[in-house]
Design an enzyme around this catalytic site. Structure first.
Site, PDB file in Angstrom:
ATOM      1  N   HIS A  40       0.929  -1.282  -0.047  1.00  8.89           N
ATOM      2  CA  HIS A  40      -0.080  -0.126   0.103  1.00  8.89           C
ATOM      3  C   HIS A  40       0.974   1.246   0.085  1.00  8.89           C
ATOM      4  O   HIS A  40       1.470   1.553   0.833  1.00  8.89           O
ATOM      5  CB  HIS A  40      -0.994  -0.133   1.160  1.00  8.89           C
ATOM      6  CG  HIS A  40      -2.111   0.863   1.214  1.00  8.89           C
ATOM      7  ND1 HIS A  40      -3.127   0.586   0.711  1.00  8.89           N
ATOM      8  CD2 HIS A  40      -2.266   2.296   1.413  1.00  8.89           C
ATOM      9  CE1 HIS A  40      -4.288   1.458   0.672  1.00  8.89           C
ATOM     10  NE2 HIS A  40      -3.501   2.479   1.043  1.00  8.89           N
ATOM     11  N   ASP A  42       0.155   5.482  -1.166  1.00 14.85           N
ATOM     12  CA  ASP A  42      -1.013   6.444  -1.515  1.00 14.85           C
ATOM     13  C   ASP A  42      -0.426   7.445  -2.448  1.00 14.85           C
ATOM     14  O   ASP A  42      -0.961   8.568  -2.616  1.00 14.85           O
ATOM     15  CB  ASP A  42      -1.635   7.038  -0.377  1.00 14.85           C
ATOM     16  CG  ASP A  42      -2.592   6.315   0.005  1.00 14.85           C
ATOM     17  OD1 ASP A  42      -3.385   5.689  -0.363  1.00 14.85           O
ATOM     18  OD2 ASP A  42      -2.472   6.027   1.559  1.00 14.85           O
ATOM     19  N   GLU A 144      -9.391   1.155  -2.717  1.00 14.23           N
ATOM     20  CA  GLU A 144      -9.492   1.552  -1.193  1.00 14.23           C
ATOM     21  C   GLU A 144     -10.800   1.982  -0.941  1.00 14.23           C
ATOM     22  O   GLU A 144     -11.015   3.376  -1.182  1.00 14.23           O
ATOM     23  CB  GLU A 144      -8.146   2.358  -0.570  1.00 14.23           C
ATOM     24  CG  GLU A 144      -8.448   2.137   0.763  1.00 14.23           C
ATOM     25  CD  GLU A 144      -7.400   3.071   1.273  1.00 14.23           C
ATOM     26  OE1 GLU A 144      -6.920   2.768   2.737  1.00 14.23           O
ATOM     27  OE2 GLU A 144      -6.526   3.615   0.741  1.00 14.23           O
ATOM     28  N   HIS A 171     -13.593   2.020   3.340  1.00 19.13           N
ATOM     29  CA  HIS A 171     -12.522   2.961   3.690  1.00 19.13           C
ATOM     30  C   HIS A 171     -13.143   3.329   4.878  1.00 19.13           C
ATOM     31  O   HIS A 171     -13.519   2.454   5.763  1.00 19.13           O
ATOM     32  CB  HIS A 171     -12.359   4.226   2.786  1.00 19.13           C
ATOM     33  CG  HIS A 171     -11.226   5.068   3.443  1.00 19.13           C
ATOM     34  ND1 HIS A 171     -11.459   6.236   3.568  1.00 19.13           N
ATOM     35  CD2 HIS A 171      -9.979   4.708   3.458  1.00 19.13           C
ATOM     36  CE1 HIS A 171     -10.236   7.029   4.174  1.00 19.13           C
ATOM     37  NE2 HIS A 171      -9.429   5.809   3.958  1.00 19.13           N
ATOM     38  N   HIS A 212      -9.651  -2.013   7.101  1.00 22.93           N
ATOM     39  CA  HIS A 212     -10.673  -0.710   7.257  1.00 22.93           C
ATOM     40  C   HIS A 212     -12.141  -1.262   7.711  1.00 22.93           C
ATOM     41  O   HIS A 212     -12.759  -0.629   8.060  1.00 22.93           O
ATOM     42  CB  HIS A 212     -10.785  -0.193   6.121  1.00 22.93           C
ATOM     43  CG  HIS A 212      -9.889   1.022   6.029  1.00 22.93           C
ATOM     44  ND1 HIS A 212      -9.844   2.145   6.535  1.00 22.93           N
ATOM     45  CD2 HIS A 212      -8.748   1.295   5.037  1.00 22.93           C
ATOM     46  CE1 HIS A 212      -8.918   3.025   6.231  1.00 22.93           C
ATOM     47  NE2 HIS A 212      -8.055   2.435   5.453  1.00 22.93           N
ATOM     48  N   HIS A 233      -3.224  -3.336   5.014  1.00 16.26           N
ATOM     49  CA  HIS A 233      -2.522  -2.022   5.480  1.00 16.26           C
ATOM     50  C   HIS A 233      -2.869  -2.323   6.879  1.00 16.26           C
ATOM     51  O   HIS A 233      -3.867  -1.330   7.360  1.00 16.26           O
ATOM     52  CB  HIS A 233      -1.996  -0.889   5.140  1.00 16.26           C
ATOM     53  CG  HIS A 233      -3.412   0.098   4.694  1.00 16.26           C
ATOM     54  ND1 HIS A 233      -4.448  -0.661   3.927  1.00 16.26           N
ATOM     55  CD2 HIS A 233      -3.722   1.062   4.987  1.00 16.26           C
ATOM     56  CE1 HIS A 233      -5.318   0.238   3.689  1.00 16.26           C
ATOM     57  NE2 HIS A 233      -4.942   1.513   4.377  1.00 16.26           N
ATOM     58  N   ASP A 337       2.021   1.986   3.705  1.00 14.28           N
ATOM     59  CA  ASP A 337       0.965   3.127   3.913  1.00 14.28           C
ATOM     60  C   ASP A 337       1.674   4.494   3.451  1.00 14.28           C
ATOM     61  O   ASP A 337       1.315   5.412   4.201  1.00 14.28           O
ATOM     62  CB  ASP A 337      -0.012   3.096   4.951  1.00 14.28           C
ATOM     63  CG  ASP A 337      -1.261   4.006   4.381  1.00 14.28           C
ATOM     64  OD1 ASP A 337      -1.278   4.625   3.458  1.00 14.28           O
ATOM     65  OD2 ASP A 337      -2.048   4.030   5.514  1.00 14.28           O
TER      66      ASP A 337
END
Length: 412
Positions: A40, A42, A144, A171, A212, A233, A337
């Protein structure tokens, strides 16, 4: 005061440094012989939100040293060979979810294509192994947040055709068919349509990601999925009781499922003091929409409480150790992440993976288990998802179910 302690330090420190250096040399050699995969990053959302050049892939030049955690030089230094780039859409966005998701596919795919000397789009385990063998970063896409489906299995199939190889079911916002970990539960698990989403993902070969989601959703997914699942993650709830982390009861089910928990670096997930600090700020900020007011609240909070406590590389290693002991060495992986928040001391950017492996070497990890952690566990899980999909595609056609027919609701 006796001079003996100082003398001992003089004698001991060179040996400690040599041991540290030996562990890092060992880590770098090991990472040359295996595929290091991060679950992961971003960066595509950071490119979208860049204040100087929003959505401009060329302006965020990875051939130069960037202000963030990722660029080509540091990817090579960190010996990364496979990356799931997160094509994330916040559940709170006021734009159309599908529109923003398609734009994120566009940003991620243009970013990958811009650096052919360093990365290449990967759609399968075979692709990952081939691209990694060329010395490039095999670049995978992970969505995500299931809100981007807008309750449509047709949208799910199109996203798969565009390259998505996992979907984080929620999420931070509870959906019509699944509860999020950081929102109020409405369903106490998956609805019938939610279970159909999981089954259709299995049929496609898209990995089901249960970072999540609420623990009830985790349990329902494990009961429903015909393929191994992933946490893209998350970290260990037993060490840091953050709702985004994985409870022991779920960790203990991962062996039977065959999936992977990819331990993340996010400070509030791996350090209790950072979690407490973050929770205090979140409580004061809840329901506040204006950026100026949020900034004022944060500045006042920092003035009163000081900056957020710093997590460390050793905190992350503690979570990796714990997941390996509880779920098994076959069921743990890594997911930084990066760009998702602050970074721990010692894991500031993509160049630092060897330091994390060196720490685990000092803790006695065997090379075989380090290679599983690096990427072999995730590639095994991905490969099994591909095999399950091959079987299911022979057994049944694409699902025509809708949320209206399965959950008795008006489709949104």
């Amino acid at each position: 005061m006796s001079r003996l302690p100082a003398l001992l330090l003089v004698l001991i420190l060179p040996f400690a440094t040599a041991a540290d250096d030996a562990a890092l040399v060992h880590a770098r050699a090991l990472l040359k012989s295996t595929i290091l995969l991060d679950g992961h990053n971003d960066l595509p959302w950071t490119i979208r939100e860049d204040p100087k050049a929003p959505m401009d892939v060329a302006a965020y030049d990875l051939r130069k040293t960037t202000s963030g955690e990722t660029d080509v030089a540091r990817l090579r230094q960190g010996q990364l060979r496979a990356q799931f780039w997160s094509i994330y859409v916040p559940g709170e966005t006021k734009e159309g979810y599908a529109k923003v998701q398609l734009e994120q596919f566009d940003i991620a795919r243009r970013m990958i294509a811009r650096y052919p000397e360093a990365m290449q789009l990967a759609l399968s385990v075979a692709d990952v192994r081939r691209i990694a063998a060329q010395g490039k970063v095999a670049s995978l896409l992970g969505m995500e947040g299931g809100h981007v489906l807008e309750n449509s299995l047709g949208a799910l199939r199109i996203y798969y055709s565009l390259g998505a190889r996992y979907l984080t079911l929620t999420h931070n916002v509870t959906l019509d068919w699944a509860d999020a970990a950081l929102d109020e539960p409405r369903h106490h698990g998956l609805t019938p349509f939610g279970k159909e989403v999981v089954r259709e993902m299995n049929r496609l070969g898209m990995m089901v990601d249960i970072s999540h989601v609420s623990p009830d959703v985790m349990r329902d997914v494990l009961d429903t999925s015909a393929a191994p699942v992933i946490f893209s993650h998350s970290s260990a709830f037993a060490l840091v009781a953050h709702p985004r982390n994985v409870p022991d009861a779920i960790l203990k089910r991962m062996a039977a499922n065959g999936g992977v928990v990819m331990v993340t670096f996010v400070p509030p997930f791996v350090n209790r003091d950072a979690m407490a600090w973050d929770a205090g700020l979140a409580k004061l900020s809840k329901g506040i929409a204006g950026e100026a007011e949020l900034k004022r609240i944060e500045e006042a909070y920092i003035k009163e409480h000081g900056p957020s406590p710093k997590a460390t590389l050793k905190d992350v290693a503690d979570h990796i150790d714990y997941v390996a002991r509880t779920a098994g060495h076959d069921h743990v992986g890594i997911a930084s992440d990066f760009y998702g928040g602050a970074t721990p001391a010692g894991l500031e950017d993509v160049s630092k993976y060897p330091e994390l492996f060196a720490e685990l070497i000092r803790r006695g990890w065997r090379d075989a288990d380090l290679k599983k952690l690096a990427g072999e566990n995730m590639l095994r899980t991905f490969g099994q998802a591909e095999r399950v999909a091959g079987r299911l595609q022979r057994e049944r056609p694409a699902s025509t179910a809708t949320i209206a027919t399965l959950d008795g609701k008006k489709e949104k």
